[in-house]
Design an enzyme around this catalytic site. Structure first.
Site, PDB file in Angstrom:
ATOM      1  CB  SER A 191      10.593  -0.784   5.817  1.00  0.00           C
ATOM      2  OG  SER A 191       9.456  -1.564   5.586  1.00  0.00           O
ATOM      3  NE  ARG A 192       9.762  -6.490   9.408  1.00  0.00           N
ATOM      4  CZ  ARG A 192       9.007  -7.586   9.406  1.00  0.00           C
ATOM      5  NH1 ARG A 192       9.063  -8.426  10.412  1.00  0.00           N
ATOM      6  NH2 ARG A 192       8.193  -7.828   8.397  1.00  0.00           N
ATOM      7  CG  ASP A 227      -7.559  -6.241   4.961  1.00  0.00           C
ATOM      8  OD1 ASP A 227      -6.941  -5.545   5.781  1.00  0.00           O
ATOM      9  OD2 ASP A 227      -7.481  -6.062   3.726  1.00  0.00           O
ATOM     10  CE  LYS A 277      -8.531  -1.612   5.574  1.00  0.00           C
ATOM     11  NZ  LYS A 277      -8.256  -2.765   4.634  1.00  0.00           N
ATOM     12  CB  ILE A 328      -1.030  -0.008   1.163  1.00  0.00           C
ATOM     13  CG1 ILE A 328      -2.113   1.020   0.914  1.00  0.00           C
ATOM     14  CG2 ILE A 328      -0.379   0.211   2.515  1.00  0.00           C
ATOM     15  CD1 ILE A 328      -2.940   0.810  -0.332  1.00  0.00           C
TER      16      ILE A 328
HETATM   17  P1  NAP Z   1       2.076  -5.763   3.198  1.00  0.00           P
HETATM   18  O1  NAP Z   1       2.704  -5.261   1.935  1.00  0.00           O
HETATM   19  O2  NAP Z   1       1.946  -7.236   3.389  1.00  0.00           O
HETATM   20  O3  NAP Z   1       2.824  -5.196   4.487  1.00  0.00           O
HETATM   21  C1  NAP Z   1       3.317  -3.896   4.586  1.00  0.00           C
HETATM   22  C2  NAP Z   1       4.678  -3.924   5.207  1.00  0.00           C
HETATM   23  O4  NAP Z   1       4.567  -4.112   6.611  1.00  0.00           O
HETATM   24  C3  NAP Z   1       5.548  -5.065   4.759  1.00  0.00           C
HETATM   25  O5  NAP Z   1       6.157  -4.821   3.530  1.00  0.00           O
HETATM   26  C4  NAP Z   1       6.542  -5.201   5.883  1.00  0.00           C
HETATM   27  O6  NAP Z   1       7.685  -4.369   5.635  1.00  0.00           O
HETATM   28  C5  NAP Z   1       5.775  -4.673   7.098  1.00  0.00           C
HETATM   29  N1  NAP Z   1       5.507  -5.794   7.982  1.00  0.00           N
HETATM   30  C6  NAP Z   1       5.008  -7.001   7.654  1.00  0.00           C
HETATM   31  N2  NAP Z   1       4.969  -7.797   8.742  1.00  0.00           N
HETATM   32  C7  NAP Z   1       5.465  -7.058   9.756  1.00  0.00           C
HETATM   33  C8  NAP Z   1       5.723  -7.335  11.118  1.00  0.00           C
HETATM   34  N3  NAP Z   1       5.519  -8.550  11.623  1.00  0.00           N
HETATM   35  N4  NAP Z   1       6.220  -6.352  11.890  1.00  0.00           N
HETATM   36  C9  NAP Z   1       6.484  -5.135  11.359  1.00  0.00           C
HETATM   37  N5  NAP Z   1       6.307  -4.840  10.055  1.00  0.00           N
HETATM   38  C10 NAP Z   1       5.786  -5.789   9.283  1.00  0.00           C
HETATM   39  O7  NAP Z   1       0.656  -5.152   3.417  1.00  0.00           O
HETATM   40  P2  NAP Z   1      -0.134  -3.991   2.659  1.00  0.00           P
HETATM   41  O8  NAP Z   1      -0.963  -4.586   1.609  1.00  0.00           O
HETATM   42  O9  NAP Z   1       0.786  -2.868   2.340  1.00  0.00           O
HETATM   43  O10 NAP Z   1      -1.137  -3.586   3.830  1.00  0.00           O
HETATM   44  C11 NAP Z   1      -0.702  -2.878   4.976  1.00  0.00           C
HETATM   45  C12 NAP Z   1      -1.902  -2.206   5.608  1.00  0.00           C
HETATM   46  O11 NAP Z   1      -2.527  -1.375   4.627  1.00  0.00           O
HETATM   47  C13 NAP Z   1      -2.989  -3.211   6.063  1.00  0.00           C
HETATM   48  O12 NAP Z   1      -3.531  -2.801   7.271  1.00  0.00           O
HETATM   49  C14 NAP Z   1      -4.021  -3.164   4.941  1.00  0.00           C
HETATM   50  O13 NAP Z   1      -5.335  -3.463   5.412  1.00  0.00           O
HETATM   51  C15 NAP Z   1      -3.903  -1.716   4.504  1.00  0.00           C
HETATM   52  N6  NAP Z   1      -4.324  -1.510   3.108  1.00  0.00           N
HETATM   53  C16 NAP Z   1      -3.861  -2.315   2.110  1.00  0.00           C
HETATM   54  C17 NAP Z   1      -4.352  -2.153   0.806  1.00  0.00           C
HETATM   55  C18 NAP Z   1      -3.870  -2.990  -0.342  1.00  0.00           C
HETATM   56  O14 NAP Z   1      -4.396  -2.862  -1.463  1.00  0.00           O
HETATM   57  N7  NAP Z   1      -2.888  -3.851  -0.175  1.00  0.00           N
HETATM   58  C19 NAP Z   1      -5.281  -1.145   0.536  1.00  0.00           C
HETATM   59  C20 NAP Z   1      -5.665  -0.287   1.561  1.00  0.00           C
HETATM   60  C21 NAP Z   1      -5.185  -0.486   2.849  1.00  0.00           C
HETATM   61  P3  NAP Z   1       9.135  -4.814   6.137  1.00  0.00           P
HETATM   62  O15 NAP Z   1       9.244  -6.306   6.011  1.00  0.00           O
HETATM   63  O16 NAP Z   1      10.056  -4.076   5.228  1.00  0.00           O
HETATM   64  O17 NAP Z   1       9.210  -4.351   7.573  1.00  0.00           O
END
Ligand code: NAP
Length: 309
Positions: free
Chosen positions: A38-39, A170, A92, A16
């Site tokens: 970020s990690r 979600d 969110k 995101i």
């Molecule tokens: P994602 O790419 O799976 O995760 C975002 C980042 O969070 C990862 O790249 C990782 O970065 C970090 N992360 C993952 N596990 C972690 C942990 N255990 N501790 C700390 N950091 C961690 O997810 P995303 O799709 O971006 O979604 C993130 C949030 O945005 C969610 O709450 C989701 O509901 C919301 N969202 C997503 C979308 C969508 O289309 N994907 C749309 C709207 C809102 P590092 O490994 O580099 O730390």
């Protein structure tokens, strides 16, 4: 705070952040993107750190942080940022539990900084038009249908199937963020949650609400929808059948389109965040999260076929 750009850090660089946060911040003169934490993820052209602690230690002039990691890991980062007196933008859902976000509200107030629980779907282009239409009509019932293909939208996201990842809620919480903005107050009366036998979060949910005046509202969430994706809220009213479709993008009444414009959800979220930071207030509406908590509290667990990516 003056109108000079807010020095912003982005934490949790994943899907995101790349899809929405970076483009929105780049076009918004309210911000100076200063650093990321970020990690594994990195943002080109700015300083990158491995953790929220590291970014705060190295960048004392940072004023605000957007926390974009999955919800299970957001509270600790938010607490650390708020205690360092940084304004906080929460992706969110704002947290994994209602009470932890309530605590973040208290911390923001105590430290004199702003907290924003962002709900991007509330800023979809036709949501305000739907709200205005419903305010002028007499509602008789409503139905929320949110049906998408998890394999298409969330490939390899293991956190989403873990406790606190919410499963089909979600995306479902996006529907609830719109419904709680346009419909009257409502309460869950029954729910059935379908859990794949190999997963800790539901793949489908069937939820019934009633409004404070006793009207029925249903919600069908499905994560195995192939073909056309459905993100609709339908309301029956004395002025016709309102269909808010495309996740809040289009509005039609009795089949006639009355609102359809390109989406700008994240630019609007960042505009709102700047507004509350400059006004010295917070914006934390927990109604969508409370409904999800209630569905898990009241919902009957139904075990269904295993899910594999
Ligand atoms: P994602 O790419 O799976 O995760 C975002 C980042 O969070 C990862 O790249 C990782 O970065 C970090 N992360 C993952 N596990 C972690 C942990 N255990 N501790 C700390 N950091 C961690 O997810 P995303 O799709 O971006 O979604 C993130 C949030 O945005 C969610 O709450 C989701 O509901 C919301 N969202 C997503 C979308 C969508 O289309 N994907 C749309 C709207 C809102 P590092 O490994 O580099 O730390």
């Amino acid at each position: 705070m003056t109108s000079s750009p807010i020095k912003l850090g982005i934490v949790g660089v994943g899907k995101i952040v790349r899809d929405q946060h970076l483009p929105a911040v780049a076009k918004d003169g309210n911000y100076q993107l200063t650093a990321a934490a970020s990690r594994h993820g990195k943002v080109d052209g700015i300083a990158n750190y491995p953790s929220i602690e590291a970014i705060l230690a190295a960048e004392p002039s940072l004023e605000a942080a957007s926390l974009c990691m999955p919800p299970q890991f957001r509270y600790d980062a938010a607490r650390t940022a708020l205690e360092a007196r940084k304004h906080v933008f929460l992706e969110k859902p704002p947290g994994a539990t209602v009470s932890e976000v309530e605590h973040l509200k208290t911390l923001a107030e105590k430290n004199g900084v702003s907290l924003f629980a962002s709900w991007h779907s509330r800023y979809a282009p036709a949501v305000e038009a739907a709200r205005a239409f419903l305010a002028s009509a007499r509602l008789t019932s409503a139905a929320i249908n949110w049906k998408e293909d998890v394999r298409r939208w969330h490939p390899n996201q293991e956190w989403i199937w873990e406790p606190g990842g919410f499963g089909v809620f979600d995306p479902g919480i996006n529907a609830l963020s719109i419904a709680t903005h346009i419909l009257p107050a409502m309460f869950i009366t029954s729910a059935v949650l379908d859990f794949p036998e190999n997963r800790a979060a539901p793949v489908a949910a069937h939820v019934a609400f009633r409004t404070s005046t006793g009207l029925p509202v249903t919600m069908e969430l499905d994560w195995l929808q192939t073909g056309p994706q459905i993100w609709d809220i339908v309301a029956e009213t004395d002025k016709g059948r309102m269909v808010l479709s495309g996740g809040g993008a289009m509005l039609a009444v009795d089949g006639k389109t009355i609102h359809d414009e390109p989406e700008a959800e994240y630019p609007m979220l960042y505009k709102r965040f700047a507004e509350i930071v400059r006004a010295g207030t917070s914006d934390v509406d927990l109604a969508p999260l409370q409904h999800v908590a209630d569905a898990f509290m009241l919902g009957k667990r139904n075990v269904v076929e295993a899910f594999f990516d």
